[in-house]
Design a protein around this motif. Sequence first.
Motif, PDB file in Angstrom:
ATOM      1  N   LEU A 229     -29.623 -23.561 -47.141  1.00  0.00           N
ATOM      2  CA  LEU A 229     -29.815 -23.516 -45.699  1.00  0.00           C
ATOM      3  C   LEU A 229     -29.685 -22.088 -45.172  1.00  0.00           C
ATOM      4  O   LEU A 229     -30.481 -21.646 -44.331  1.00  0.00           O
ATOM      5  N   GLY A 230     -28.681 -21.354 -45.660  1.00  0.00           N
ATOM      6  CA  GLY A 230     -28.508 -19.973 -45.221  1.00  0.00           C
ATOM      7  C   GLY A 230     -29.692 -19.103 -45.594  1.00  0.00           C
ATOM      8  O   GLY A 230     -30.112 -18.231 -44.818  1.00  0.00           O
ATOM      9  N   THR A 231     -30.270 -19.345 -46.779  1.00  0.00           N
ATOM     10  CA  THR A 231     -31.460 -18.610 -47.194  1.00  0.00           C
ATOM     11  C   THR A 231     -32.623 -18.903 -46.259  1.00  0.00           C
ATOM     12  O   THR A 231     -33.341 -17.991 -45.811  1.00  0.00           O
ATOM     13  N   TYR A 232     -32.817 -20.176 -45.954  1.00  0.00           N
ATOM     14  CA  TYR A 232     -33.912 -20.585 -45.062  1.00  0.00           C
ATOM     15  C   TYR A 232     -33.760 -19.911 -43.692  1.00  0.00           C
ATOM     16  O   TYR A 232     -34.718 -19.357 -43.150  1.00  0.00           O
ATOM     17  N   VAL A 233     -32.549 -19.981 -43.147  1.00  0.00           N
ATOM     18  CA  VAL A 233     -32.319 -19.421 -41.815  1.00  0.00           C
ATOM     19  C   VAL A 233     -32.563 -17.917 -41.793  1.00  0.00           C
ATOM     20  O   VAL A 233     -33.255 -17.390 -40.912  1.00  0.00           O
ATOM     21  N   ASN A 234     -32.005 -17.214 -42.760  1.00  0.00           N
ATOM     22  CA  ASN A 234     -32.097 -15.753 -42.735  1.00  0.00           C
ATOM     23  C   ASN A 234     -33.473 -15.234 -43.112  1.00  0.00           C
ATOM     24  O   ASN A 234     -33.835 -14.111 -42.755  1.00  0.00           O
ATOM     25  N   GLU A 235     -34.269 -16.033 -43.818  1.00  0.00           N
ATOM     26  CA  GLU A 235     -35.615 -15.598 -44.163  1.00  0.00           C
ATOM     27  C   GLU A 235     -36.646 -15.963 -43.098  1.00  0.00           C
ATOM     28  O   GLU A 235     -37.678 -15.301 -42.981  1.00  0.00           O
ATOM     29  N   ARG A 236     -36.354 -17.010 -42.287  1.00  0.00           N
ATOM     30  CA  ARG A 236     -37.371 -17.503 -41.362  1.00  0.00           C
ATOM     31  C   ARG A 236     -36.960 -17.475 -39.901  1.00  0.00           C
ATOM     32  O   ARG A 236     -37.804 -17.523 -39.017  1.00  0.00           O
ATOM     33  N   LEU A 237     -35.643 -17.432 -39.639  1.00  0.00           N
ATOM     34  CA  LEU A 237     -35.151 -17.600 -38.267  1.00  0.00           C
ATOM     35  C   LEU A 237     -34.198 -16.461 -37.927  1.00  0.00           C
ATOM     36  O   LEU A 237     -34.101 -15.474 -38.650  1.00  0.00           O
ATOM     37  N   ILE A 238     -33.481 -16.611 -36.836  1.00  0.00           N
ATOM     38  CA  ILE A 238     -32.463 -15.646 -36.427  1.00  0.00           C
ATOM     39  C   ILE A 238     -31.117 -16.362 -36.451  1.00  0.00           C
ATOM     40  O   ILE A 238     -30.867 -17.292 -35.665  1.00  0.00           O
ATOM     41  N   SER A 239     -30.250 -15.940 -37.368  1.00  0.00           N
ATOM     42  CA  SER A 239     -28.939 -16.575 -37.500  1.00  0.00           C
ATOM     43  C   SER A 239     -28.044 -16.189 -36.336  1.00  0.00           C
ATOM     44  O   SER A 239     -28.019 -15.032 -35.902  1.00  0.00           O
ATOM     45  N   HIS A 240     -27.323 -17.174 -35.818  1.00  0.00           N
ATOM     46  CA  HIS A 240     -26.343 -16.956 -34.759  1.00  0.00           C
ATOM     47  C   HIS A 240     -24.959 -17.004 -35.386  1.00  0.00           C
ATOM     48  O   HIS A 240     -24.701 -17.796 -36.291  1.00  0.00           O
ATOM     49  N   GLN A 241     -24.045 -16.175 -34.905  1.00  0.00           N
ATOM     50  CA  GLN A 241     -22.736 -16.070 -35.533  1.00  0.00           C
ATOM     51  C   GLN A 241     -21.702 -17.063 -34.990  1.00  0.00           C
ATOM     52  O   GLN A 241     -20.502 -16.862 -35.130  1.00  0.00           O
ATOM     53  N   GLY A 242     -22.150 -18.123 -34.366  1.00  0.00           N
ATOM     54  CA  GLY A 242     -21.233 -19.156 -33.904  1.00  0.00           C
ATOM     55  C   GLY A 242     -20.711 -19.986 -35.063  1.00  0.00           C
ATOM     56  O   GLY A 242     -21.098 -19.800 -36.221  1.00  0.00           O
TER      57      GLY A 242
END
Length: 276
Positions: A229-242
């Motif tokens: 999931l972290g790979t998907y988010v960081n490669e395709r989206l903008i991760s939020h630090q919440g």
Amino acid sequence: MGAKVSIGDFAVMTSLSRKALRHYHDIGILEPTHIDPHTGYRFYDTSQVDHAHIIRRFRSLGMSIPDIKALLSTDDAAARADIITTHLEQMEVQLQQTRDTVGALRKLLSPVRTSTDVTLRHEPALAVWSVSDTIDVSTIDEWFGESLTTLHHAAVMASGVETAIVPGGLYDRELFLEQRGSATMFVAAPPSANPPEGVRAEVLPAAEYAVLTHPGAHDDGIDRSYGALGTYVNERLISHQGPIREHYLGGTASTSAAFTATEICWPILRTAAPSE
């Protein structure tokens, strides 16, 4: 008493080396019957052979020196049985841990498959009952069980009937980064009820998440689901630090803790308003 034998013969009779025999003499669990005052040679008695065999066998099975001392120093059959039973139970736990480790290593040999079953979700503001604490990662399982039990009992008391709940958790990044941080367990607040002592009523703010469902228990590869999931988010989206959010699915009214899947919700930033 039997016959006096040299340390060399005794080593052959017991399969204990000179070093081991000297060590067991020094710690007081197998002492020679005679030490020559001039040469320092150690002699044993043939009546000690069975005693030596017991020590060697239990040491080969991983029994501690204090337990062997206790075993050999008592004539109480029940006390001996308790010592052996306790050691057997410890070995069974260690065996299961070894099996779990072997299983985990086998899974690591399989290729990592980054799941594509990630969905984007808008979670609206939600009124909840919650239990929060600052915890260490080493105690998270105990905290998880206690918190879930507290919230389940609170929900049952509020509704008056056994009801299945879908609990969730919020985990601050510090818990992952520093191995200590804030954790919150929550359930949707029952209507028209006040929370009992030790349970807080609050409203979780609306948030955007990328969501992946991990099947099975947490010890069954959830770290790989987090990695995917972290790979998907960081490669395709903008991760939020919440905080990371989890939802525990598949529990029943009587066994809310026996969930069958976990939704992992990774906070993200979305520039477009959610369509749902």
